[in-house]
Scaffold this motif. Structure first.
Motif, PDB file in Angstrom:
ATOM      1  N   LYS A  23       0.822  -1.211   0.000  1.00 24.91           N
ATOM      2  CA  LYS A  23       0.000   0.000   0.000  1.00 24.91           C
ATOM      3  C   LYS A  23       0.856   1.262   0.000  1.00 24.91           C
ATOM      4  O   LYS A  23       0.599   2.210  -0.749  1.00 24.91           O
ATOM      5  CB  LYS A  23      -0.915  -0.030   1.226  1.00 24.91           C
ATOM      6  CG  LYS A  23      -1.838   1.169   1.351  1.00 24.91           C
ATOM      7  CD  LYS A  23      -2.744   1.004   2.547  1.00 24.91           C
ATOM      8  CE  LYS A  23      -3.636   2.229   2.728  1.00 24.91           C
ATOM      9  NZ  LYS A  23      -4.530   2.077   3.905  1.00 24.91           N
ATOM     10  N   ARG A  26       2.414   1.868  -3.381  1.00 25.99           N
ATOM     11  CA  ARG A  26       1.446   2.331  -4.368  1.00 25.99           C
ATOM     12  C   ARG A  26       1.173   3.830  -4.213  1.00 25.99           C
ATOM     13  O   ARG A  26       1.061   4.565  -5.187  1.00 25.99           O
ATOM     14  CB  ARG A  26       0.142   1.546  -4.242  1.00 25.99           C
ATOM     15  CG  ARG A  26       0.129   0.236  -5.012  1.00 25.99           C
ATOM     16  CD  ARG A  26      -1.163  -0.498  -4.788  1.00 25.99           C
ATOM     17  NE  ARG A  26      -1.110  -1.309  -3.584  1.00 25.99           N
ATOM     18  CZ  ARG A  26      -2.154  -1.702  -2.881  1.00 25.99           C
ATOM     19  NH1 ARG A  26      -3.362  -1.320  -3.238  1.00 25.99           N
ATOM     20  NH2 ARG A  26      -2.009  -2.455  -1.816  1.00 25.99           N
ATOM     21  N   VAL A  88      -5.624   2.197  -2.926  1.00 26.14           N
ATOM     22  CA  VAL A  88      -4.981   2.535  -1.646  1.00 26.14           C
ATOM     23  C   VAL A  88      -6.019   2.813  -0.564  1.00 26.14           C
ATOM     24  O   VAL A  88      -5.820   2.505   0.612  1.00 26.14           O
ATOM     25  CB  VAL A  88      -4.053   3.757  -1.830  1.00 26.14           C
ATOM     26  CG1 VAL A  88      -3.456   4.199  -0.487  1.00 26.14           C
ATOM     27  CG2 VAL A  88      -2.937   3.442  -2.830  1.00 26.14           C
TER      28      VAL A  88
END
Length: 559
Positions: A23, A26, A88
């Motif tokens: 996460k 990203r 996300v």
């Protein structure tokens, strides 16, 4: 905003990061992509590996030679930012700077939410945040300020929007009615709205909606007439066909109650759909993605490697003109052969790349012209390769001819194998095409000749062998052809004693009177009967001819 990426490489990158990147990684890539977006010049071209490196920090193995247009990079990066940020699910409270929703942007600049949506299509970068427990579109303050700075005039026009007065509405309607009557059927609602908007300093959409509302409220005085229902596929195909036959777009627009622009759009839509339905395959090569290779690939055919002029073997005596003409085409050496195969597949690669980008509903005529031009050029190169290898088919067919196999049918069947071999041959492996084609042709003969013999035995009626038994095994195909011609001359005078169907079948099967020879299957389709029924009628006709020949004491060995 549409979700179609301009190039699949960018979508693949998004999917990979969604699947494998953590996460935090990203979110970092979203930041880098938006930063890169602010640096892209839409008039330039960018290597895909550069774009990937700026976002992820690594250079990819796949798509390494791919070049992307600047405007395509801008669109794909905006999609990348929005799509990856959605995975996300970042709470808006954790954003590093203030975030504005669509409604807040609308209020800040005194524009409609539809205008904000239009700004997104024109370059305003959006992310997705979790706002009040739901995933919503949001705009970083810095992204919004950058868009406003680049589109200041447009934003100011939107901010100054005011409701139309009755006088302005009447003026729009008056202008529209005058324009529509000046060139009826040629200028549609959108074009008229655009022209009026320019003169009255209004948005095109405002003028268009005003005119549509007027027509809806006053159907008896409508400027653009009743709204027409969408045309079905049959109607579109009919418009396309009639236009190809020479009917002008103006006439079609009047008959179908459309504008001339919409007629052209429908014609392009049908043309694009048919183009996309045509199967187009090619053998890919890594050099096709390199801009530097284009000039070399599309260069004229190189001279023979030994520097000598192309050798043209002398045709054997007695060959029919069609077969003799094959020896006039010079043979290709290995380098020339590789050049033509590379050129043919490169042209197909270019055509496929353009075909993947077009949307039939919005395609431009120039794009369709370019695709068809590339396909025609590829076909011309393919035909050049085929012509240079047709004598190979004749050579192999001569080795397979026999009492039950027609030489010219073997050549025709071998030509089809040669054409398929040209489509499937990978020149980059370094093999000679003649080796590959010979294998393909002989493999096809090994399959089709036993099948044909089986069908002859399975459906024999007792009369076919009268034509086949007369062929002496010691004859070559040229002697057989001479005997066949003598037999045809003698038969011509007896054809009037056959019925119409028998005469048609005998004439077509043996090419009498200059008629083209046709197969049983072709005649069956024309007459609406089965191939076996054609064979039976042919045998009956031959039986009659044989009886007539006996009565007239004619020596026809083929009967």
């Amino acid at each position: 905003m549409g979700k179609a990426y301009c190039h699949p490489a960018m979508k693949q990158l998004k999917d990979q990061q969604t699947r494998y990147a953590p996460k935090e990684r990203r979110l970092e890539q979203v930041e880098k992509a938006e930063q890169l977006l602010s640096e892209i010049d839409q008039a330039k071209r960018y290597p895909y590996d550069y774009v990937c490196f700026r976002i992820t920090g690594f250079r990819p193995d796949a798509w390494s030679a791919l070049m992307l247009e600047g405007h395509e990079v801008q669109r794909d990066l905006r999609l990348f930012v929005e799509d990856l940020s959605a995975t996300v699910r970042q709470p808006v409270e954790q954003a590093t700077e203030p975030v504005l929703t669509v409604g807040e942007v609308s209020k800040k600049y005194n524009v409609s939410t539809r205008t904000v949506t239009r700004w997104r299509r024109q370059g305003l970068v959006a992310r997705r945040f979790v706002i009040d427990g739901r995933a919503k579109v949001g705009f970083l303050e810095s992204s919004l300020e950058r868009f406003v700075a680049d589109h200041r005039g447009q934003v100011e026009r939107g901010s100054k929007f005011r409701q139309l007065t009755d006088a302005e509405r009447d003026e729009i309607i008056r202008r529209a009615r005058r324009m529509s009557q000046f060139r009826p059927g040629e200028v549609g609602l959108v074009e008229i709205a655009r022209r009026i908007a320019r003169k009255m300093a209004r948005s095109t959409e405002t003028v268009r909606l005003t005119l549509k509302s007027y027509d809806r409220e006053h159907p008896d005085r409508a400027i653009f007439g009743p709204s027409t229902t969408p045309l079905d596929d049959d109607a579109k195909a009919q418009i396309y066909l009639r236009h190809k036959m020479g009917v002008s777009a103006e006439v079609l627009a009047t008959q179908y109650h459309r504008t001339r622009t919409s007629i052209y759009r429908l014609i392009n839509e049908v043309r694009a759909t048919r183009l996309l339905e045509t199967k187009l395959e090619f053998i890919d090569n890594e050099s096709f993605g390199l801009t530097s290779s284009r000039k070399t690939i599309l260069a004229p055919l190189p001279a023979p490697a030994d520097g000598k002029p192309p050798r043209r073997p002398r045709a054997p005596k007695g060959l029919p003109p069609y077969l003799a003409s094959l020896y006039e085409v010079p043979l290709l050496d290995r380098e020339q052969e590789a050049h033509l195969f590379r050129q043919m597949n490169y042209l197909k690669h270019q055509a496929v790349a353009l075909r993947e980008k077009i949307d039939p509903a919005k395609v431009k005529t120039t794009d369709l012209d370019r695709i068809e031009e590339l396909q025609e050029q590829a076909l011309a190169v393919k035909n050049q390769i085929i012509r240079s290898n047709l004598r190979l088919v004749v050579s192999i067919a001569k080795r397979h001819v026999g009492p039950s196999n027609n030489f010219f049918e073997l050549v025709s069947d071998g030509n089809m194998s040669l054409i398929r071999a040209v489509e499937k041959f990978d020149y980059a492996r370094g093999n000679k095409f003649s080796t590959y084609a010979s294998w393909a042709i002989m493999k096809n003969y090994a399959r089709t000749i036993p099948e044909e013999n089986y069908r002859r035995d399975r459906f024999v009626t007792g009369h076919e062998e009268m034509f086949e038994a007369a062929a002496d095994n010691r004859m070559d195909e040229h002697e057989y052809e001479s005997a066949l011609k003598r037999m045809q001359e003698a038969i011509k005078g007896m054809l009037d004693r056959l019925d119409d169907r028998e005469r048609l079948i005998i004439t077509s099967r043996f090419g009498l009177g200059g008629a083209a020879e046709r197969t049983l299957e072709q005649l069956g389709r024309e007459l609406g009967i089965t191939k076996e029924r054609v064979r039976q009628i042919e045998s009956r006709g031959v039986d009659k001819l044989r009886k007539i020949a006996g009565e007239q004491k004619l020596d026809l060995p083929m009967l």
